[in-house]
Design an enzyme around this catalytic site. Structure first.
Site, PDB file in Angstrom:
ATOM      1  N   CYS A  39       0.840  -1.197   0.000  1.00 36.30           N
ATOM      2  CA  CYS A  39       0.000   0.000   0.000  1.00 36.30           C
ATOM      3  C   CYS A  39       0.877   1.250   0.000  1.00 36.30           C
ATOM      4  O   CYS A  39       2.006   1.240   0.495  1.00 36.30           O
ATOM      5  CB  CYS A  39      -0.915   0.002   1.232  1.00 36.30           C
ATOM      6  SG  CYS A  39      -2.153   1.331   1.226  1.00 36.30           S
ATOM      7  N   CYS A  93      -1.832   3.894   7.122  1.00 35.09           N
ATOM      8  CA  CYS A  93      -2.864   4.077   8.140  1.00 35.09           C
ATOM      9  C   CYS A  93      -2.465   3.338   9.415  1.00 35.09           C
ATOM     10  O   CYS A  93      -2.136   2.144   9.383  1.00 35.09           O
ATOM     11  CB  CYS A  93      -4.203   3.570   7.634  1.00 35.09           C
ATOM     12  SG  CYS A  93      -4.736   4.403   6.118  1.00 35.09           S
ATOM     13  N   CYS A 121      -4.341  -0.010  10.303  1.00 31.75           N
ATOM     14  CA  CYS A 121      -4.514  -1.003   9.229  1.00 31.75           C
ATOM     15  C   CYS A 121      -4.462  -2.425   9.791  1.00 31.75           C
ATOM     16  O   CYS A 121      -3.579  -2.769  10.570  1.00 31.75           O
ATOM     17  CB  CYS A 121      -3.425  -0.829   8.177  1.00 31.75           C
ATOM     18  SG  CYS A 121      -3.531  -2.014   6.805  1.00 31.75           S
TER      19      CYS A 121
END
Length: 461
Positions: free
Chosen positions: A183, A187, A190
């Site tokens: 990714c 985040c 996650c």
């Protein structure tokens, strides 16, 4: 395949005769030509199943027995011994044109190298036949080679009790395929982190999807990681097209952070996509940065509105996913959500998964993002007038998703961490799904099945 084996093995078959000491030292061996195979046995051989290598006619004629035995198919047959006659009757049930080698380590080294070369050449093309070579991989580890197989269509029916147990297995109606863990965002909460960079070859992924369709799949959701990272979105685009055009699935969807999607993708693949879900946890850009959705000068909220417009222009249903956590739990999103008017607004309570976002081997530390059940309920109450809101607490979310990882293994989250089954490519969907921990009743209770095909949605594009 036979031609390739002939090319590799023909120069080496003679060496089996030339080097009898390698085979016969401390061992007993019997070989027979008439049944178009050579069978060697070892006094120390274990119960492992013999290895099968198909041979062409020329190789069958060139192999000579290491000891003189009666030719059972020639003229003037001598009466065979009882043991040999019994073996002959037994062997008639086995496939012809096959050489059986009980102990691979007895073969000359160059033959082993030739077999390895043959298998490497056939890598990626054997498909459902690879299971026949599985035992060989125990002795000859091949770089990058992994056994794959499809369930046999002609497998004999098991006992009645076993079949009844199989019938109780859940149906993979809706599957979430996380084909990549990579990714471009970070985040902090996650729960499917970049622990590997593995992605299945496109054709293998398609084969697994076809198996899922045959097992009853109606909806596929592609996720990650970030699905649009792989081949700049071409990989997921081809999967989307395959599922809609070839498999004719009622619903095909993608979950993305939206940062890498371009209009040209919609032009090429938009007609095959039913739903595009974009992750948006806040309409305050500073909060997005705190969470880990910041990308320099790019504005996540501005990009969200651009994607909403493209979905409208290319007839793709637009959905928003939000993870409610310590940094956005006090936010009022009513006005922005109503303006975007998604078909669904999925609101998740931040969830801890051992080994992903919590624990010693985790790549994230999500404890600081966690909120209480009461905090989550207050957020929901603040947005109760949003008609498209679909809330999911930790209790509803944990076991109600069928999650398939990058190896096409079902992930069981019942113990608070993701415990993988064997790959459906190895053991089939029906066997693998038994280890998924999937709670089908909770899936239905949380509204997992809904109007998910854009052909059935009454939308003003």
């Amino acid at each position: 395949m036979a031609a390739l084996l002939n090319t590799e093995l023909r120069p080496l078959l003679g060496s089996l005769r030339a080097e009898p000491s390698r085979v016969e030292s401390g061992q007993s061996e019997s070989s027979r030509v008439g049944s178009s195979r050579v069978e060697t046995s070892s006094a120390s051989a274990g119960p492992s199943e013999p290895l099968c290598i198909p041979l062409g006619p020329s190789e069958q004629q060139s192999i000579e027995p290491s000891r003189a035995e009666p030719n059972l198919e020639g003229p003037n047959l001598a009466e065979p011994s009882r043991t040999l006659r019994d073996r002959t009757l037994r062997d008639r049930t086995l496939p012809s044109r096959t050489m059986y080698l009980a102990e691979l380590h007895l073969l000359p080294r160059q033959v082993a190298r030739a077999v390895r070369a043959v298998l490497e050449a056939l890598h990626g093309r054997l498909g459902a036949l690879c299971w026949r070579l599985a035992s060989l991989s125990l002795f000859l580890p091949l770089p990058g080679w992994r056994r794959v197989s499809a369930p046999s269509r002609t497998a004999p029916a098991g006992p009645r009790r076993e079949r009844e147990s199989d019938d109780a297995s859940p149906t993979p109606t809706s599957v979430n395929y996380h084909f990549t863990r990579q990714c471009n965002y970070k985040c902090g909460f996650c729960f499917h982190t970049a622990k590997t960079s593995f992605v299945l070859p496109l054709e293998e992924a398609k084969r697994g999807l076809e198996m899922l369709k045959e097992a009853g799949m109606e909806k596929i959701n592609f996720s990650g990681g970030e699905p649009f990272l792989q081949d700049r979105g071409e990989f997921v685009g081809e999967l989307v097209r395959f599922c809609k055009q070839e498999l004719k699935l009622p619903s095909v969807s993608i979950v993305s952070n939206g940062s890498l999607i371009r209009e040209r993708w919609f032009k090429k693949y938009g007609e095959y996509l039913d739903i595009l879900a974009i992750s948006c946890d806040s309409f305050d850009e500073s909060v997005n940065v705190l969470i880990g959705r910041g990308q320099g000068k790019k504005n996540h909220v501005e990009n969200l509105h651009k994607l909403r417009q493209w979905c409208r222009e290319y007839a793709v249903a637009f959905k928003i996913n939000s993870v409610i956590n310590r940094f956005n739990v006090e936010e009022d999103m009513n006005e922005q959500i109503k303006a975007l008017n998604p078909v669904r607004w999925k609101v998740f309570q931040c969830l801890l998964i051992e080994g992903e976002n919590t624990g010693e081997d985790a790549l994230r530390e999500a404890e600081k993002f966690i909120i209480s059940n009461e905090d989550f309920e207050q957020f929901l109450d603040r947005h109760k007038d949003v008609s498209c809101l679909v809330p999911e607490s930790n209790h509803k979310m944990r076991d109600s998703y069928l999650i398939l990882d990058e190896y096409m293994r079902f992930l069981n989250c019942r113990n608070g961490r993701k415990e993988p089954s064997k790959s459906i490519l190895d053991i089939g969907v029906e066997a693998a799904i038994k280890f998924s921990g999937f709670d089908e009743k909770m899936f239905l209770k949380r509204g997992g099945k809904y109007v998910w095909s854009k052909a059935d949605m009454k939308l003003d594009w």
